[in-house]
Design an enzyme around this catalytic site. Structure first.
Site, PDB file in Angstrom:
ATOM      1  N   PRO A 121       9.752  -4.306  -0.104  1.00 38.60           N
ATOM      2  CA  PRO A 121      11.012  -4.517   1.443  1.00 38.60           C
ATOM      3  C   PRO A 121      10.209  -4.138   2.577  1.00 38.60           C
ATOM      4  O   PRO A 121       8.961  -3.696   2.163  1.00 38.60           O
ATOM      5  CB  PRO A 121      11.191  -2.770   0.553  1.00 38.60           C
ATOM      6  CG  PRO A 121      10.208  -2.556  -0.204  1.00 38.60           C
ATOM      7  CD  PRO A 121       9.671  -3.827  -1.431  1.00 38.60           C
ATOM      8  N   GLY A 140       4.205  -4.090   3.888  1.00 38.12           N
ATOM      9  CA  GLY A 140       4.204  -6.031   3.081  1.00 38.12           C
ATOM     10  C   GLY A 140       3.626  -6.370   4.273  1.00 38.12           C
ATOM     11  O   GLY A 140       3.246  -7.909   4.376  1.00 38.12           O
ATOM     12  N   GLY A 141       4.340  -6.878   5.611  1.00 30.95           N
ATOM     13  CA  GLY A 141       4.028  -6.933   7.000  1.00 30.95           C
ATOM     14  C   GLY A 141       2.606  -7.290   7.571  1.00 30.95           C
ATOM     15  O   GLY A 141       2.097  -8.327   7.468  1.00 30.95           O
ATOM     16  N   SER A 142       2.068  -5.678   7.508  1.00 29.93           N
ATOM     17  CA  SER A 142       0.193  -6.238   7.682  1.00 29.93           C
ATOM     18  C   SER A 142      -0.057  -6.943   6.963  1.00 29.93           C
ATOM     19  O   SER A 142      -0.918  -7.441   6.952  1.00 29.93           O
ATOM     20  CB  SER A 142       0.328  -4.898   8.130  1.00 29.93           C
ATOM     21  OG  SER A 142       0.841  -3.997   9.001  1.00 29.93           O
ATOM     22  N   LYS A 173       0.846  -1.485  -0.070  1.00 30.72           N
ATOM     23  CA  LYS A 173       0.089  -0.400  -0.209  1.00 30.72           C
ATOM     24  C   LYS A 173       0.887   0.801   0.704  1.00 30.72           C
ATOM     25  O   LYS A 173       1.764   1.446   0.706  1.00 30.72           O
ATOM     26  CB  LYS A 173      -1.466  -0.285   0.928  1.00 30.72           C
ATOM     27  CG  LYS A 173      -0.260  -0.226   2.421  1.00 30.72           C
ATOM     28  CD  LYS A 173       0.013   1.174   2.796  1.00 30.72           C
ATOM     29  CE  LYS A 173       0.407   1.424   4.479  1.00 30.72           C
ATOM     30  NZ  LYS A 173       1.756   2.277   4.879  1.00 30.72           N
ATOM     31  N   ASP A 212      -1.857  -1.037  10.688  1.00 32.83           N
ATOM     32  CA  ASP A 212      -2.442  -1.963   9.025  1.00 32.83           C
ATOM     33  C   ASP A 212      -3.428  -2.308   8.290  1.00 32.83           C
ATOM     34  O   ASP A 212      -3.548  -2.401   7.923  1.00 32.83           O
ATOM     35  CB  ASP A 212      -1.044  -1.338   8.268  1.00 32.83           C
ATOM     36  CG  ASP A 212      -0.199  -0.364   8.668  1.00 32.83           C
ATOM     37  OD1 ASP A 212      -1.439   1.601   8.964  1.00 32.83           O
ATOM     38  OD2 ASP A 212       0.554  -0.006   8.165  1.00 32.83           O
ATOM     39  N   GLY A 245       7.273   1.345   4.540  1.00 29.68           N
ATOM     40  CA  GLY A 245       5.855   2.458   4.959  1.00 29.68           C
ATOM     41  C   GLY A 245       5.283   1.523   4.009  1.00 29.68           C
ATOM     42  O   GLY A 245       3.848   2.195   3.482  1.00 29.68           O
TER      43      GLY A 245
END
Length: 305
Positions: free
Chosen positions: A96, A103-105, A12, A138, A100
């Site tokens: 990456p 990605g993890g969320s 995002k 997020d 910001g």
């Protein structure tokens, strides 16, 4: 019940991000416009008949117990009280970390949605929402994966109204990706962070967006000035891009910055311009060149989804 499933988890961008206050428990209150973009992690899930939840691939040095994907799986199993449910998860990481881009969320939300299907739980998105919020601010957005105004600590999500979505639908984004991971906590703990941007109602935000041309120029990112102060190489990058005639904004807590183009051709031309200018810059030996060399900057074009 199916035995295996593969799913894509999109990144995002925050087209703007305003910090409007801080709760007594320390959580920051935000207003932001989130948009999903065509940059994906890929996750594969396979039922484990022995009731084990396990990870098949490493995730950027993150311990398995700390991995949001594993936490999401355990959280969902605990939610439904089914200790017999198990899964083996493989993750192909393309987004990456510390950039910001969420990605993890996104991976955590993808895990909730995939296991809801794989384990045949038939939970609604609103039933997954509290667990998503426990995993991270997020994560709830990624249960919806459409342009939305996100407020509070991430729990209030309002899909962008149709006419505004249509104005964003054809957008193409140029991502400036430094080799720099910024811990979100370092930004939010900084005493210089502005925490009092005026809070608007959803109606006021939509009106302001409707009156801004182009739409993505509305607002700002309150976290950006802190990131640029903490990391002088980012400040040098922004000034260098400005000298090239390119205006950028940071996404989330960084470190990725982005520019917006109307067409894919414009985006590809900007990517070519930046890559050529960066190659020329690397031949220099001045202080600015040294700072920008440390970023090992990548430039890519992605579309909206």
């Amino acid at each position: 019940m199916m035995s295996a499933l593969t799913i894509k988890a999109p990144a995002k961008l925050n087209l703007f991000l305003h910090v409007t206050g801080r709760r007594e428990d320390g959580y920051h209150l935000l207003q932001s416009l989130f948009v999903p973009i065509a940059c994906y992690d890929h996750l594969s899930f396979k039922l484990d008949v022995h009731g084990q939840i396990r990870r098949l691939t490493d995730n950027a040095g993150i311990a398995e117990a700390d991995d949001l994907v594993i936490k999401a799986a355990h959280g969902l199993r605990n939610l439904v009280g089914r200790a017999d449910l198990g899964v083996a998860i493989a993750l192909q990481k393309n987004i990456p970390s510390g950039a910001g881009l969420g990605g993890g969320s996104s991976d955590a939300a993808a895990t909730l949605m995939a296991l809801n299907q794989l384990w045949d739980l038939q939970l609604r998105r609103d039933e997954l929402l509290p667990l998503a919020l426990q995993l991270g601010a997020d994560v709830p957005f990624f249960l919806y994966q459409e342009a939305a105004l996100v407020e509070g600590i991430g729990e209030r999500i309002t899909p962008l109204r149709q006419d505004l979505r249509e104005r964003l639908a054809g957008a193409h984004y140029v991502l400036l990706v430094p080799k720099l991971a910024i811990p979100t906590v370092s930004i939010f703990r900084d005493p210089c962070l502005k925490r009092d941007t005026s809070q608007l109602s959803v109606a006021q935000l939509e009106k302001a967006l409707a009156e801004t041309e182009p739409l993505w120029r509305y607002g700002h990112n309150d976290l950006e000035s802190v990131a640029r102060t903490q990391h002088p190489a980012l400040e040098a990058m922004v000034q260098w891009l400005r000298d090239l005639g390119i205006e950028v904004r940071m996404s989330g807590a960084g470190s990725v910055f982005f520019a917006v183009c109307h067409t894919s051709q414009q985006a590809e031309e900007m990517v070519a311009q930046v890559r050529q200018a960066y190659a020329e810059l690397l031949q220099r030996t001045d202080a600015v060149a040294e700072l920008l060399r440390s970023l090992a900057l990548r430039c890519v074009a992605v579309a909206a989804i």
